[in-house]
Scaffold this motif. Structure first.
Motif, PDB file in Angstrom:
ATOM      1  N   LEU A  76       0.852  -1.193   0.000  1.00 19.08           N
ATOM      2  CA  LEU A  76       0.000   0.000   0.000  1.00 19.08           C
ATOM      3  C   LEU A  76       0.889   1.245   0.000  1.00 19.08           C
ATOM      4  O   LEU A  76       1.932   1.270   0.664  1.00 19.08           O
ATOM      5  CB  LEU A  76      -0.907   0.001   1.226  1.00 19.08           C
ATOM      6  N   LYS A  77       0.479   2.254  -0.712  1.00 20.69           N
ATOM      7  CA  LYS A  77       1.273   3.481  -0.820  1.00 20.69           C
ATOM      8  C   LYS A  77       1.239   4.281   0.477  1.00 20.69           C
ATOM      9  O   LYS A  77       0.233   4.314   1.171  1.00 20.69           O
ATOM     10  CB  LYS A  77       0.741   4.348  -1.960  1.00 20.69           C
ATOM     11  N   ASP A  78       2.351   4.923   0.783  1.00 21.20           N
ATOM     12  CA  ASP A  78       2.429   5.819   1.935  1.00 21.20           C
ATOM     13  C   ASP A  78       1.411   6.953   1.778  1.00 21.20           C
ATOM     14  O   ASP A  78       1.146   7.410   0.657  1.00 21.20           O
ATOM     15  CB  ASP A  78       3.819   6.437   2.045  1.00 21.20           C
ATOM     16  N   ASP A  79       0.875   7.406   2.917  1.00 20.96           N
ATOM     17  CA  ASP A  79      -0.020   8.569   2.947  1.00 20.96           C
ATOM     18  C   ASP A  79      -1.214   8.437   1.988  1.00 20.96           C
ATOM     19  O   ASP A  79      -1.655   9.423   1.403  1.00 20.96           O
ATOM     20  CB  ASP A  79       0.741   9.858   2.610  1.00 20.96           C
ATOM     21  N   SER A  80      -1.732   7.224   1.834  1.00 21.78           N
ATOM     22  CA  SER A  80      -2.769   7.012   0.822  1.00 21.78           C
ATOM     23  C   SER A  80      -4.184   6.820   1.378  1.00 21.78           C
ATOM     24  O   SER A  80      -5.125   6.717   0.604  1.00 21.78           O
ATOM     25  CB  SER A  80      -2.399   5.817  -0.058  1.00 21.78           C
ATOM     26  N   PHE A  81      -4.345   6.809   2.701  1.00 22.49           N
ATOM     27  CA  PHE A  81      -5.665   6.603   3.300  1.00 22.49           C
ATOM     28  C   PHE A  81      -5.986   7.706   4.297  1.00 22.49           C
ATOM     29  O   PHE A  81      -5.116   8.145   5.039  1.00 22.49           O
ATOM     30  CB  PHE A  81      -5.738   5.248   4.021  1.00 22.49           C
ATOM     31  N   ASP A  82      -7.246   8.095   4.321  1.00 29.74           N
ATOM     32  CA  ASP A  82      -7.699   9.072   5.308  1.00 29.74           C
ATOM     33  C   ASP A  82      -8.123   8.399   6.606  1.00 29.74           C
ATOM     34  O   ASP A  82      -8.081   9.008   7.673  1.00 29.74           O
ATOM     35  CB  ASP A  82      -8.879   9.882   4.762  1.00 29.74           C
ATOM     36  N   VAL A  83      -8.535   7.132   6.521  1.00 28.06           N
ATOM     37  CA  VAL A  83      -9.040   6.410   7.687  1.00 28.06           C
ATOM     38  C   VAL A  83      -8.584   4.957   7.628  1.00 28.06           C
ATOM     39  O   VAL A  83      -8.592   4.343   6.557  1.00 28.06           O
ATOM     40  CB  VAL A  83     -10.591   6.446   7.733  1.00 28.06           C
ATOM     41  N   VAL A  84      -8.184   4.428   8.776  1.00 28.97           N
ATOM     42  CA  VAL A  84      -7.968   2.997   8.952  1.00 28.97           C
ATOM     43  C   VAL A  84      -8.949   2.551  10.028  1.00 28.97           C
ATOM     44  O   VAL A  84      -9.021   3.142  11.098  1.00 28.97           O
ATOM     45  CB  VAL A  84      -6.520   2.675   9.399  1.00 28.97           C
ATOM     46  N   ILE A  85      -9.729   1.529   9.714  1.00 27.55           N
ATOM     47  CA  ILE A  85     -10.698   0.994  10.666  1.00 27.55           C
ATOM     48  C   ILE A  85     -10.313  -0.442  11.001  1.00 27.55           C
ATOM     49  O   ILE A  85     -10.157  -1.267  10.109  1.00 27.55           O
ATOM     50  CB  ILE A  85     -12.129   1.033  10.092  1.00 27.55           C
ATOM     51  N   ASP A  86     -10.132  -0.695  12.274  1.00 29.47           N
ATOM     52  CA  ASP A  86      -9.827  -2.044  12.745  1.00 29.47           C
ATOM     53  C   ASP A  86     -10.984  -2.542  13.597  1.00 29.47           C
ATOM     54  O   ASP A  86     -11.405  -1.869  14.523  1.00 29.47           O
ATOM     55  CB  ASP A  86      -8.545  -2.050  13.576  1.00 29.47           C
ATOM     56  N   LYS A  87     -11.488  -3.706  13.273  1.00 34.09           N
ATOM     57  CA  LYS A  87     -12.524  -4.313  14.093  1.00 34.09           C
ATOM     58  C   LYS A  87     -12.094  -5.731  14.448  1.00 34.09           C
ATOM     59  O   LYS A  87     -12.431  -6.686  13.766  1.00 34.09           O
ATOM     60  CB  LYS A  87     -13.870  -4.334  13.383  1.00 34.09           C
ATOM     61  N   GLY A  88     -11.299  -5.829  15.483  1.00 36.56           N
ATOM     62  CA  GLY A  88     -10.916  -7.128  16.015  1.00 36.56           C
ATOM     63  C   GLY A  88      -9.531  -7.629  15.639  1.00 36.56           C
ATOM     64  O   GLY A  88      -9.000  -8.494  16.319  1.00 36.56           O
ATOM     65  N   THR A  89      -8.947  -7.101  14.578  1.00 39.32           N
ATOM     66  CA  THR A  89      -7.623  -7.590  14.175  1.00 39.32           C
ATOM     67  C   THR A  89      -6.586  -7.313  15.255  1.00 39.32           C
ATOM     68  O   THR A  89      -5.780  -8.181  15.600  1.00 39.32           O
ATOM     69  CB  THR A  89      -7.189  -6.953  12.841  1.00 39.32           C
ATOM     70  N   MET A  90      -6.619  -6.108  15.815  1.00 42.64           N
ATOM     71  CA  MET A  90      -5.635  -5.781  16.848  1.00 42.64           C
ATOM     72  C   MET A  90      -5.870  -6.604  18.118  1.00 42.64           C
ATOM     73  O   MET A  90      -4.924  -6.896  18.843  1.00 42.64           O
ATOM     74  CB  MET A  90      -5.639  -4.283  17.148  1.00 42.64           C
ATOM     75  N   LEU A 106      -1.419   6.142   6.400  1.00 37.86           N
ATOM     76  CA  LEU A 106      -2.359   7.239   6.663  1.00 37.86           C
ATOM     77  C   LEU A 106      -1.867   8.564   6.093  1.00 37.86           C
ATOM     78  O   LEU A 106      -0.682   8.882   6.187  1.00 37.86           O
ATOM     79  CB  LEU A 106      -2.569   7.424   8.162  1.00 37.86           C
ATOM     80  N   ALA A 107      -2.799   9.316   5.535  1.00 38.29           N
ATOM     81  CA  ALA A 107      -2.504  10.690   5.147  1.00 38.29           C
ATOM     82  C   ALA A 107      -2.171  11.482   6.411  1.00 38.29           C
ATOM     83  O   ALA A 107      -2.536  11.067   7.519  1.00 38.29           O
ATOM     84  CB  ALA A 107      -3.715  11.286   4.438  1.00 38.29           C
ATOM     85  N   PRO A 108      -1.476  12.593   6.293  1.00 36.81           N
ATOM     86  CA  PRO A 108      -1.071  13.358   7.480  1.00 36.81           C
ATOM     87  C   PRO A 108      -2.201  13.670   8.461  1.00 36.81           C
ATOM     88  O   PRO A 108      -1.981  13.697   9.660  1.00 36.81           O
ATOM     89  CB  PRO A 108      -0.470  14.632   6.892  1.00 36.81           C
ATOM     90  N   SER A 109      -3.395  13.894   7.989  1.00 37.80           N
ATOM     91  CA  SER A 109      -4.502  14.177   8.903  1.00 37.80           C
ATOM     92  C   SER A 109      -5.399  12.950   9.122  1.00 37.80           C
ATOM     93  O   SER A 109      -6.499  13.070   9.643  1.00 37.80           O
ATOM     94  CB  SER A 109      -5.343  15.338   8.362  1.00 37.80           C
ATOM     95  N   GLY A 110      -4.900  11.767   8.743  1.00 38.36           N
ATOM     96  CA  GLY A 110      -5.689  10.541   8.847  1.00 38.36           C
ATOM     97  C   GLY A 110      -5.949  10.109  10.280  1.00 38.36           C
ATOM     98  O   GLY A 110      -5.278  10.544  11.215  1.00 38.36           O
ATOM     99  N   LYS A 111      -6.932   9.256  10.446  1.00 39.38           N
ATOM    100  CA  LYS A 111      -7.339   8.760  11.766  1.00 39.38           C
ATOM    101  C   LYS A 111      -7.393   7.236  11.765  1.00 39.38           C
ATOM    102  O   LYS A 111      -7.693   6.617  10.748  1.00 39.38           O
ATOM    103  CB  LYS A 111      -8.741   9.280  12.130  1.00 39.38           C
ATOM    104  N   VAL A 112      -7.118   6.653  12.925  1.00 40.25           N
ATOM    105  CA  VAL A 112      -7.255   5.211  13.132  1.00 40.25           C
ATOM    106  C   VAL A 112      -8.387   4.999  14.129  1.00 40.25           C
ATOM    107  O   VAL A 112      -8.413   5.614  15.186  1.00 40.25           O
ATOM    108  CB  VAL A 112      -5.958   4.589  13.707  1.00 40.25           C
ATOM    109  N   PHE A 113      -9.316   4.133  13.764  1.00 39.63           N
ATOM    110  CA  PHE A 113     -10.404   3.753  14.657  1.00 39.63           C
ATOM    111  C   PHE A 113     -10.225   2.282  14.999  1.00 39.63           C
ATOM    112  O   PHE A 113     -10.163   1.449  14.096  1.00 39.63           O
ATOM    113  CB  PHE A 113     -11.772   3.974  13.992  1.00 39.63           C
ATOM    114  N   VAL A 114     -10.127   1.985  16.280  1.00 39.19           N
ATOM    115  CA  VAL A 114      -9.959   0.609  16.742  1.00 39.19           C
ATOM    116  C   VAL A 114     -11.195   0.222  17.539  1.00 39.19           C
ATOM    117  O   VAL A 114     -11.502   0.849  18.551  1.00 39.19           O
ATOM    118  CB  VAL A 114      -8.691   0.454  17.616  1.00 39.19           C
ATOM    119  N   PHE A 115     -11.890  -0.803  17.068  1.00 34.57           N
ATOM    120  CA  PHE A 115     -13.054  -1.345  17.771  1.00 34.57           C
ATOM    121  C   PHE A 115     -12.621  -2.663  18.387  1.00 34.57           C
ATOM    122  O   PHE A 115     -12.138  -3.547  17.687  1.00 34.57           O
ATOM    123  CB  PHE A 115     -14.225  -1.573  16.804  1.00 34.57           C
ATOM    124  N   SER A 116     -12.779  -2.776  19.692  1.00 37.06           N
ATOM    125  CA  SER A 116     -12.283  -3.938  20.418  1.00 37.06           C
ATOM    126  C   SER A 116     -13.360  -4.505  21.330  1.00 37.06           C
ATOM    127  O   SER A 116     -14.190  -3.767  21.865  1.00 37.06           O
ATOM    128  CB  SER A 116     -11.067  -3.532  21.263  1.00 37.06           C
TER     129      SER A 116
END
Length: 70
Positions: free
Chosen positions: A3-17, A41-51
């Protein structure tokens, strides 16, 4: 395929972590996964972790990622 650097605005994890943390309680794979999130993640990107686990179970690992928080 990489995957390219800085290519996503959001990463969503649901259970992988959760799975990563259970298999590697020392946290090396957890940290490596978050480094990957940060890379794509793009510079202003966010990570959402659902656990399914209480925050208190994951907080030490999440807090150890302070170099990735902006």
């Amino acid at each position: 395929r990489e995957l390219k650097d800085d290519s996503f605005d959001v990463v969503i994890d649901k259970g992988t972590m959760d799975c990563v943390a259970l298999v590697d309680p020392e946290g090396a794979d957890f940290r490596a996964s978050f480094a990957g999130f940060h890379r794509i993640l793009a510079p202003s990107g966010k990570v959402f972790v659902f656990s399914l686990f209480p925050l208190s179970d994951r907080l030490p690992l999440l807090e150890s990622q302070t170099d990735l928080w902006i």
